[in-house]
Design a protein around this motif. Structure first.
Motif, PDB file in Angstrom:
ATOM      1  N   CYS A  67       0.837  -1.200   0.000  1.00  0.00           N
ATOM      2  CA  CYS A  67       0.000   0.000   0.000  1.00  0.00           C
ATOM      3  C   CYS A  67       0.871   1.249   0.000  1.00  0.00           C
ATOM      4  N   ASP A  68       0.245   2.369  -0.354  1.00  0.00           N
ATOM      5  CA  ASP A  68       0.957   3.638  -0.294  1.00  0.00           C
ATOM      6  C   ASP A  68       0.905   4.186   1.129  1.00  0.00           C
ATOM      7  N   ALA A  69       1.411   5.384   1.314  1.00  0.00           N
ATOM      8  CA  ALA A  69       1.498   5.958   2.654  1.00  0.00           C
ATOM      9  C   ALA A  69       0.135   6.193   3.280  1.00  0.00           C
ATOM     10  N   SER A  70      -0.925   6.246   2.454  1.00  0.00           N
ATOM     11  CA  SER A  70      -2.288   6.471   2.953  1.00  0.00           C
ATOM     12  C   SER A  70      -3.112   5.191   3.003  1.00  0.00           C
ATOM     13  N   TRP A  71      -2.462   4.047   2.805  1.00  0.00           N
ATOM     14  CA  TRP A  71      -3.074   2.720   2.884  1.00  0.00           C
ATOM     15  C   TRP A  71      -4.044   2.422   1.748  1.00  0.00           C
ATOM     16  N   ASN A  72      -3.781   3.042   0.586  1.00  0.00           N
ATOM     17  CA  ASN A  72      -4.437   2.616  -0.642  1.00  0.00           C
ATOM     18  C   ASN A  72      -3.512   1.637  -1.353  1.00  0.00           C
TER      19      ASN A  72
ATOM     20  N   ALA B  37       2.824  -4.636  -9.114  1.00  0.00           N
ATOM     21  CA  ALA B  37       2.423  -6.049  -9.183  1.00  0.00           C
ATOM     22  C   ALA B  37       2.989  -6.817  -7.988  1.00  0.00           C
ATOM     23  N   GLN B  38       2.258  -7.834  -7.542  1.00  0.00           N
ATOM     24  CA  GLN B  38       2.682  -8.586  -6.355  1.00  0.00           C
ATOM     25  C   GLN B  38       4.048  -9.218  -6.521  1.00  0.00           C
ATOM     26  N   HIS B  39       4.368  -9.692  -7.712  1.00  0.00           N
ATOM     27  CA  HIS B  39       5.661 -10.352  -7.897  1.00  0.00           C
ATOM     28  C   HIS B  39       6.823  -9.385  -7.758  1.00  0.00           C
ATOM     29  N   GLU B  40       6.544  -8.079  -7.830  1.00  0.00           N
ATOM     30  CA  GLU B  40       7.601  -7.093  -7.664  1.00  0.00           C
ATOM     31  C   GLU B  40       7.943  -6.859  -6.202  1.00  0.00           C
ATOM     32  N   TYR B  41       6.963  -7.000  -5.313  1.00  0.00           N
ATOM     33  CA  TYR B  41       7.252  -6.740  -3.894  1.00  0.00           C
ATOM     34  C   TYR B  41       7.240  -7.996  -3.036  1.00  0.00           C
TER      35      TYR B  41
ATOM     36  N   ALA C  96       2.143 -15.688  -3.887  1.00  0.00           N
ATOM     37  CA  ALA C  96       1.259 -14.592  -3.482  1.00  0.00           C
ATOM     38  C   ALA C  96       0.143 -15.071  -2.564  1.00  0.00           C
ATOM     39  N   ASN C  97      -0.297 -16.314  -2.724  1.00  0.00           N
ATOM     40  CA  ASN C  97      -1.391 -16.864  -1.922  1.00  0.00           C
ATOM     41  C   ASN C  97      -0.926 -18.159  -1.275  1.00  0.00           C
ATOM     42  N   ASN C  98      -1.182 -18.285   0.024  1.00  0.00           N
ATOM     43  CA  ASN C  98      -0.719 -19.448   0.765  1.00  0.00           C
ATOM     44  C   ASN C  98      -1.771 -19.890   1.782  1.00  0.00           C
TER      45      ASN C  98
ATOM     46  N   GLN D  23       7.436 -19.582   2.315  1.00  0.00           N
ATOM     47  CA  GLN D  23       6.556 -19.376   1.161  1.00  0.00           C
ATOM     48  C   GLN D  23       6.606 -17.952   0.611  1.00  0.00           C
ATOM     49  N   VAL D  24       6.856 -16.982   1.482  1.00  0.00           N
ATOM     50  CA  VAL D  24       6.785 -15.596   1.024  1.00  0.00           C
ATOM     51  C   VAL D  24       7.752 -14.712   1.817  1.00  0.00           C
ATOM     52  N   LYS D  25       8.420 -13.821   1.081  1.00  0.00           N
ATOM     53  CA  LYS D  25       9.324 -12.836   1.678  1.00  0.00           C
ATOM     54  C   LYS D  25       9.078 -11.487   0.996  1.00  0.00           C
ATOM     55  N   PHE D  26       9.669 -10.425   1.562  1.00  0.00           N
ATOM     56  CA  PHE D  26       9.394  -9.076   1.079  1.00  0.00           C
ATOM     57  C   PHE D  26      10.581  -8.547   0.287  1.00  0.00           C
ATOM     58  N   ARG D  27      10.281  -7.953  -0.878  1.00  0.00           N
ATOM     59  CA  ARG D  27      11.321  -7.386  -1.730  1.00  0.00           C
ATOM     60  C   ARG D  27      11.459  -5.867  -1.543  1.00  0.00           C
ATOM     61  N   LEU D  28      10.349  -5.203  -1.193  1.00  0.00           N
ATOM     62  CA  LEU D  28      10.325  -3.749  -1.131  1.00  0.00           C
ATOM     63  C   LEU D  28       9.933  -3.273   0.261  1.00  0.00           C
ATOM     64  N   SER D  29      10.315  -2.048   0.583  1.00  0.00           N
ATOM     65  CA  SER D  29       9.858  -1.433   1.823  1.00  0.00           C
ATOM     66  C   SER D  29       8.486  -0.802   1.595  1.00  0.00           C
ATOM     67  N   GLY D  30       7.845  -0.433   2.698  1.00  0.00           N
ATOM     68  CA  GLY D  30       6.566   0.251   2.581  1.00  0.00           C
ATOM     69  C   GLY D  30       5.521  -0.268   3.533  1.00  0.00           C
TER      70      GLY D  30
END
Length: 419
Positions: free
Chosen positions: A77-82, A87-91, A96-98, A124-131
């Motif tokens: 999400c962005d700073a305002s939680w939108n 794309a999910q594969h980028e972050y 994506a679903n487990n 199953q899942v790890k984070f690529r980006l901050s935010g």
């Protein structure tokens, strides 16, 4: 306007309209005691540094007593939680679903429930980006969302220093606290701080009264100064109320009586009182959070702590018109809605509410919510004193002019008693 430009704008509209706003929500009456925290400390905030070895722990109970086909996904999400336009594969690295497969049934309790547990990140899942991230738990298909929980992944590129003090323009009343802070960004080149940097300032992890979009008052070499006198001020409020239901044999703090009405336990709290016109009295509390615990012969709090009906009451001379009175805190997911709205009892002259809560130690406030308001008023009934102990969270986001998402480049928690 050319036809090509018109078509391009029309193609962009659905994505803009469909951006979804995410909050902490529970969409099933069976789901209780949702917690998300750093492994090892239930009262910690759900914040991780990008790439660190730490874990976030999600726990919740399903009081249907049946094992459900729960799965989860994670959204950026962005700073305002939108939801971000990424794309999910980028972050996300992995799936994506487990499925949510770590669960256990309750043992020796009057309420039968299933306790679920999840660690993040995992195999199953790890984070690529901050935010900002939101964890979405659903049953069967993604349309059937049962709960959502916010958490944060930080890319620590800036240093935040600050203080909390009595508000500058509040010398006589003494009701407010001022949060002054400075952001140092030697590791991050920022060309246009007023446009590329977003700051969110929160009091005790509340989003409803958060201060957003603060611009730096002064910009110096690798330094952004947020030393305002009004824009960064919060009503200090009062210390949170508390009650202790860890024992069914002895009445804990804040408890008037504990009774057993077959087949369930009922806990009646000592009636509250309006504190707005009283003097400030300091004591230690948990700034609105709760922990699940028992003082009885229990090995595993997650599956052996029982649920009880907890009865709240607030005597008043007359009902408050033009709004609602709610029980507020982490026990209400920091939301004020119908699930925690108190009802005026004309016979007893009290606002009353019953909540089904797991054994533990809880903080809460009585808040007034004016009709149509999005912010809960914690001053009307509780009072406000600059001496009150509060935690303040500062989040610094960065997006350059070519960026597609808000990077969370700094996080700091300040305390009004520790500067």
């Amino acid at each position: 306007m050319s036809l090509l430009v018109l078509l391009a704008q029309t193609m962009l509209l659905p994505a803009q309209v469909n951006r979804y706003y995410y909050a902490n929500t529970v969409n099933s009456d069976d789901i209780k005691s949702v917690q998300l925290f750093r492994e090892g400390f239930e009262l910690s905030n759900p914040v991780l540094d990008l790439g660190e070895e730490g874990k976030l722990i999600l726990k919740f109970d399903d009081l249907s007593g049946e094992v459900k086909n729960y799965s989860y996904t994670i959204l950026h999400c962005d700073a305002s939680w939108n939801e971000s336009f990424v794309a999910q594969h980028e972050y996300l690295e992995g799936f994506a679903n487990n499925p949510l497969t770590d669960y256990a049934r309750s043992f020796n309790t009057t309420f039968s429930y299933v306790n679920y547990r999840l660690e993040l990140p995992n195999e199953q899942v790890k984070f690529r980006l901050s935010g900002n991230y939101v964890l979405v738990v659903y049953e069967g298909n993604k349309e059937n969302v049962v709960l959502t929980r916010r958490f944060y992944v930080v890319e620590p590129l800036v240093q935040i220093e600050g203080t909390v003090r009595r508000a500058t323009h509040d010398a006589f009343k003494g009701e407010n606290q001022e949060v002054d802070f400075t952001v140092y960004h030697e590791k991050l080149r920022i060309n246009n701080p007023r446009e590329e940097v977003k700051v969110v300032l929160m009091q005790n992890n509340r989003w409803d009264n958060a201060i957003r979009d603060l611009k730096p008052l002064f910009i110096r070499n690798n330094t952004l100064v947020y030393d305002y006198n009004r824009e960064n001020v919060f009503p200090a409020g009062n210390e949170f109320r508390y009650f202790d239901t860890r024992s069914r044999r002895i009445n804990g703090e804040g408890v008037l009586e504990t009774t057993f009405h077959r087949p369930y336990y009922h806990v009646t709290l000592i009636p509250g009182e309006v504190r707005a016109n009283k003097r400030y009295f300091p004591y230690r509390e948990m700034n609105g959070k709760f922990v699940v615990e028992s003082q009885e012969m229990v090995r595993d709090f997650d599956v052996e702590c029982d649920y009880q009906f907890v009865h709240f009451s607030l005597p008043l001379e007359a009902p408050l018109l033009g709004g609602t009175v709610n029980v507020f805190g982490a026990l209400s997911n920091w939301n004020a809605n119908k699930s925690n709205e108190m009802t005026w009892n004309f016979e007893t002259g009290r606002y009353e509410l019953t909540l089904l809560l797991k054994q533990g130690y809880y903080n809460y406030l009585f808040v007034y919510v004016p009709q149509g308001a999005t912010t809960a008023d914690h001053v009307n009934l509780e009072g406000s004193f600059w001496e009150t102990e509060n935690d303040y969270q500062i989040f610094v986001y960065y997006r350059d002019m070519a960026g597609r998402y808000d990077r969370l480049v700094g996080y700091r928690q300040l305390n009004s008693k520790v500067n």
